[in-house]
Design a protein around this motif. Structure first.
Motif, PDB file in Angstrom:
ATOM      1  N   MET A   1       0.782  -1.025  -0.206  1.00 51.07           N
ATOM      2  CA  MET A   1       0.147  -0.138   0.017  1.00 51.07           C
ATOM      3  C   MET A   1       0.945   1.410  -0.046  1.00 51.07           C
ATOM      4  O   MET A   1       1.896   1.473   0.464  1.00 51.07           O
ATOM      5  CB  MET A   1      -0.895  -0.073   1.320  1.00 51.07           C
ATOM      6  N   ALA A   2       0.466   2.329  -0.517  1.00 52.61           N
ATOM      7  CA  ALA A   2       1.128   3.600  -0.593  1.00 52.61           C
ATOM      8  C   ALA A   2       0.928   4.446   0.642  1.00 52.61           C
ATOM      9  O   ALA A   2      -0.384   4.721   0.880  1.00 52.61           O
ATOM     10  CB  ALA A   2       0.765   4.353  -1.966  1.00 52.61           C
ATOM     11  N   TYR A   3       1.933   4.944   1.234  1.00 54.30           N
ATOM     12  CA  TYR A   3       1.571   5.660   2.461  1.00 54.30           C
ATOM     13  C   TYR A   3       2.226   7.123   2.010  1.00 54.30           C
ATOM     14  O   TYR A   3       3.408   7.037   1.922  1.00 54.30           O
ATOM     15  CB  TYR A   3       2.421   5.301   3.579  1.00 54.30           C
ATOM     16  N   GLN A   4       1.428   8.126   2.391  1.00 59.12           N
ATOM     17  CA  GLN A   4       1.950   9.356   2.082  1.00 59.12           C
ATOM     18  C   GLN A   4       2.517  10.024   3.309  1.00 59.12           C
ATOM     19  O   GLN A   4       1.715   9.832   4.720  1.00 59.12           O
ATOM     20  CB  GLN A   4       0.881  10.129   1.642  1.00 59.12           C
ATOM     21  N   LEU A   5       3.759  10.401   3.500  1.00 57.87           N
ATOM     22  CA  LEU A   5       4.453  11.105   4.570  1.00 57.87           C
ATOM     23  C   LEU A   5       4.842  12.380   4.616  1.00 57.87           C
ATOM     24  O   LEU A   5       5.012  12.500   3.435  1.00 57.87           O
ATOM     25  CB  LEU A   5       5.508   9.907   5.112  1.00 57.87           C
ATOM     26  N   THR A   6       5.186  12.737   5.671  1.00 58.38           N
ATOM     27  CA  THR A   6       5.778  14.247   5.477  1.00 58.38           C
ATOM     28  C   THR A   6       7.263  13.977   6.350  1.00 58.38           C
ATOM     29  O   THR A   6       7.278  13.795   7.505  1.00 58.38           O
ATOM     30  CB  THR A   6       5.280  15.394   6.300  1.00 58.38           C
ATOM     31  N   VAL A   7       8.383  14.111   5.447  1.00 57.28           N
ATOM     32  CA  VAL A   7       9.750  13.651   6.303  1.00 57.28           C
ATOM     33  C   VAL A   7      10.653  14.813   5.883  1.00 57.28           C
ATOM     34  O   VAL A   7      10.705  15.057   4.715  1.00 57.28           O
ATOM     35  CB  VAL A   7      10.148  12.313   5.837  1.00 57.28           C
ATOM     36  N   ASN A   8      11.016  15.289   7.131  1.00 53.48           N
ATOM     37  CA  ASN A   8      12.214  16.237   7.020  1.00 53.48           C
ATOM     38  C   ASN A   8      11.325  17.556   6.089  1.00 53.48           C
ATOM     39  O   ASN A   8      12.006  18.133   5.314  1.00 53.48           O
ATOM     40  CB  ASN A   8      13.552  16.033   6.551  1.00 53.48           C
ATOM     41  N   GLY A   9      10.209  17.924   6.392  1.00 54.51           N
ATOM     42  CA  GLY A   9       9.403  18.825   5.477  1.00 54.51           C
ATOM     43  C   GLY A   9       8.983  18.583   4.083  1.00 54.51           C
ATOM     44  O   GLY A   9       8.361  19.308   3.353  1.00 54.51           O
ATOM     45  N   ARG A  10       9.119  17.539   3.507  1.00 55.11           N
ATOM     46  CA  ARG A  10       8.801  17.065   2.172  1.00 55.11           C
ATOM     47  C   ARG A  10       7.800  15.871   2.188  1.00 55.11           C
ATOM     48  O   ARG A  10       7.884  14.965   2.887  1.00 55.11           O
ATOM     49  CB  ARG A  10      10.062  16.409   1.676  1.00 55.11           C
ATOM     50  N   ALA A  11       6.884  16.311   1.214  1.00 50.66           N
ATOM     51  CA  ALA A  11       6.072  15.073   1.167  1.00 50.66           C
ATOM     52  C   ALA A  11       6.389  14.011   0.205  1.00 50.66           C
ATOM     53  O   ALA A  11       7.252  14.246  -0.715  1.00 50.66           O
ATOM     54  CB  ALA A  11       4.928  15.558   0.310  1.00 50.66           C
ATOM     55  N   VAL A  12       6.423  12.590   0.765  1.00 51.28           N
ATOM     56  CA  VAL A  12       6.934  11.611   0.390  1.00 51.28           C
ATOM     57  C   VAL A  12       5.924  10.255   0.305  1.00 51.28           C
ATOM     58  O   VAL A  12       4.903  10.362   1.073  1.00 51.28           O
ATOM     59  CB  VAL A  12       8.242  10.871   0.839  1.00 51.28           C
ATOM     60  N   SER A  60      10.016   0.387  16.080  1.00 54.73           N
ATOM     61  CA  SER A  60       8.851  -0.160  16.707  1.00 54.73           C
ATOM     62  C   SER A  60       7.641   0.531  16.264  1.00 54.73           C
ATOM     63  O   SER A  60       6.629   0.041  16.768  1.00 54.73           O
ATOM     64  CB  SER A  60       9.054  -0.414  18.402  1.00 54.73           C
ATOM     65  N   LEU A  61       7.856   1.453  15.402  1.00 57.15           N
ATOM     66  CA  LEU A  61       6.399   2.268  15.033  1.00 57.15           C
ATOM     67  C   LEU A  61       6.099   1.911  13.702  1.00 57.15           C
ATOM     68  O   LEU A  61       6.989   2.192  12.742  1.00 57.15           O
ATOM     69  CB  LEU A  61       6.787   3.857  15.285  1.00 57.15           C
ATOM     70  N   PRO A  62       5.204   1.439  13.571  1.00 64.54           N
ATOM     71  CA  PRO A  62       4.489   0.940  12.215  1.00 64.54           C
ATOM     72  C   PRO A  62       4.419   2.310  11.170  1.00 64.54           C
ATOM     73  O   PRO A  62       3.993   2.936  11.890  1.00 64.54           O
ATOM     74  CB  PRO A  62       3.358   0.343  12.231  1.00 64.54           C
ATOM     75  N   VAL A  63       4.731   2.014   9.922  1.00 60.58           N
ATOM     76  CA  VAL A  63       4.647   3.171   9.210  1.00 60.58           C
ATOM     77  C   VAL A  63       3.291   3.958   9.418  1.00 60.58           C
ATOM     78  O   VAL A  63       2.997   5.187   9.075  1.00 60.58           O
ATOM     79  CB  VAL A  63       5.291   3.104   7.757  1.00 60.58           C
ATOM     80  N   GLU A  64       2.166   2.936   9.173  1.00 63.93           N
ATOM     81  CA  GLU A  64       1.112   3.549   9.298  1.00 63.93           C
ATOM     82  C   GLU A  64       0.738   4.255  10.420  1.00 63.93           C
ATOM     83  O   GLU A  64      -0.299   5.157  10.223  1.00 63.93           O
ATOM     84  CB  GLU A  64       0.120   2.305   9.006  1.00 63.93           C
ATOM     85  N   GLY A  65       1.200   4.049  11.563  1.00 63.27           N
ATOM     86  CA  GLY A  65       1.281   5.063  12.601  1.00 63.27           C
ATOM     87  C   GLY A  65       1.859   6.368  12.573  1.00 63.27           C
ATOM     88  O   GLY A  65       1.356   7.295  13.576  1.00 63.27           O
ATOM     89  N   ALA A  66       2.514   6.759  11.440  1.00 64.84           N
ATOM     90  CA  ALA A  66       3.037   7.973  11.447  1.00 64.84           C
ATOM     91  C   ALA A  66       2.425   8.861  10.387  1.00 64.84           C
ATOM     92  O   ALA A  66       2.859   9.870  10.237  1.00 64.84           O
ATOM     93  CB  ALA A  66       4.418   7.909  11.132  1.00 64.84           C
ATOM     94  N   VAL A  67       1.749   8.125   9.818  1.00 61.54           N
ATOM     95  CA  VAL A  67       0.705   8.976   8.785  1.00 61.54           C
ATOM     96  C   VAL A  67       0.255  10.113   9.034  1.00 61.54           C
ATOM     97  O   VAL A  67      -0.434  10.345  10.235  1.00 61.54           O
ATOM     98  CB  VAL A  67      -0.245   8.211   7.917  1.00 61.54           C
ATOM     99  N   GLY A  68       0.314  11.373   8.359  1.00 59.02           N
ATOM    100  CA  GLY A  68      -0.511  12.418   8.913  1.00 59.02           C
ATOM    101  C   GLY A  68       0.344  13.365   9.863  1.00 59.02           C
ATOM    102  O   GLY A  68      -0.076  14.552  10.457  1.00 59.02           O
ATOM    103  N   MET A  69       1.371  12.915  10.270  1.00 60.33           N
ATOM    104  CA  MET A  69       2.232  13.632  11.341  1.00 60.33           C
ATOM    105  C   MET A  69       3.614  13.995  10.923  1.00 60.33           C
ATOM    106  O   MET A  69       4.453  13.026  10.210  1.00 60.33           O
ATOM    107  CB  MET A  69       2.374  12.619  12.571  1.00 60.33           C
ATOM    108  N   PRO A  70       4.209  15.164  11.109  1.00 55.84           N
ATOM    109  CA  PRO A  70       5.591  15.575  10.464  1.00 55.84           C
ATOM    110  C   PRO A  70       6.789  14.516  11.179  1.00 55.84           C
ATOM    111  O   PRO A  70       6.713  14.186  12.382  1.00 55.84           O
ATOM    112  CB  PRO A  70       5.885  16.903  10.950  1.00 55.84           C
ATOM    113  N   ILE A  71       7.383  13.908  10.431  1.00 57.61           N
ATOM    114  CA  ILE A  71       8.645  13.349  10.971  1.00 57.61           C
ATOM    115  C   ILE A  71       9.865  13.905  10.576  1.00 57.61           C
ATOM    116  O   ILE A  71       9.897  14.527   9.470  1.00 57.61           O
ATOM    117  CB  ILE A  71       8.642  11.765  10.114  1.00 57.61           C
ATOM    118  N   THR A  72      10.700  14.003  11.620  1.00 59.34           N
ATOM    119  CA  THR A  72      12.022  14.593  11.375  1.00 59.34           C
ATOM    120  C   THR A  72      12.865  13.717  11.789  1.00 59.34           C
ATOM    121  O   THR A  72      13.130  12.797  12.959  1.00 59.34           O
ATOM    122  CB  THR A  72      12.367  15.974  12.410  1.00 59.34           C
ATOM    123  N   THR A  73      13.984  13.598  10.962  1.00 60.52           N
ATOM    124  CA  THR A  73      15.151  12.588  11.168  1.00 60.52           C
ATOM    125  C   THR A  73      16.454  13.573  11.414  1.00 60.52           C
ATOM    126  O   THR A  73      16.375  14.585  11.319  1.00 60.52           O
ATOM    127  CB  THR A  73      15.493  11.971  10.046  1.00 60.52           C
TER     128      THR A  73
END
Length: 150
Positions: A1-12, A60-73
């Protein structure tokens, strides 16, 4: 499935199973290798990133649990090592092997966002990351330096 994420300010978009750990999406799908795999059980903290501003263990965080939240590495903290923690880490010569350091810096950044001038006890309580080299005294000094306390 395709998950849309925001990582380091970019939509991926990550085309993975929903239970894929965020760590593997970051490293394998997006090529952000600053976040490290350590134990795979959310114990060591080498995989620490920020999700919606909170330090989390990405193994330990499934990718589906991070959808809709900004992620910063660590790559998103500062591209040129100008973040006060990165500068303090260098000035205090914190790393030895360096493997756990990106997770340490991300945990420290979350701490300083909540407590701009933490006490030693607050640093000890917040920094639960493990360092095999044992540079904990330097970590504390670097956090204090970044907070303007040293």
């Amino acid at each position: 499935m395709a998950y849309q994420l925001t990582v380091n300010g970019r939509a991926v978009v990550a085309d993975v199973e929903g239970d894929t750990p965020l760590l593997w999406v970051l490293r394998e799908e997006l090529g952000l290798t600053g976040t490290k795999f350590g134990c795979g059980a959310a114990l060591c903290g080498a995989c620490t990133v920020h999700v919606d501003g909170v330090a989390v263990r990405s193994c330990s965080l499934p990718v589906e649990g991070a959808v809709g939240m900004p992620i910063t590495t660590i790559e998103g903290l500062s591209a040129d090592r100008s973040h006060p923690l990165q500068a303090a880490w260098i000035a205090e010569q914190v790393p030895q092997c360096g493997y756990c350091q990106s997770g340490m810096i991300m945990a420290a950044a979350a701490l300083l966002r909540e407590k701009s001038q933490p006490t030693d006890a607050e640093i000890d309580e917040a920094m639960t990351n493990l360092c095999r080299c044992g540079t904990y005294v330097r970590v504390r000094r670097a956090i204090k330096r970044a907070a303007g306390l040293a």
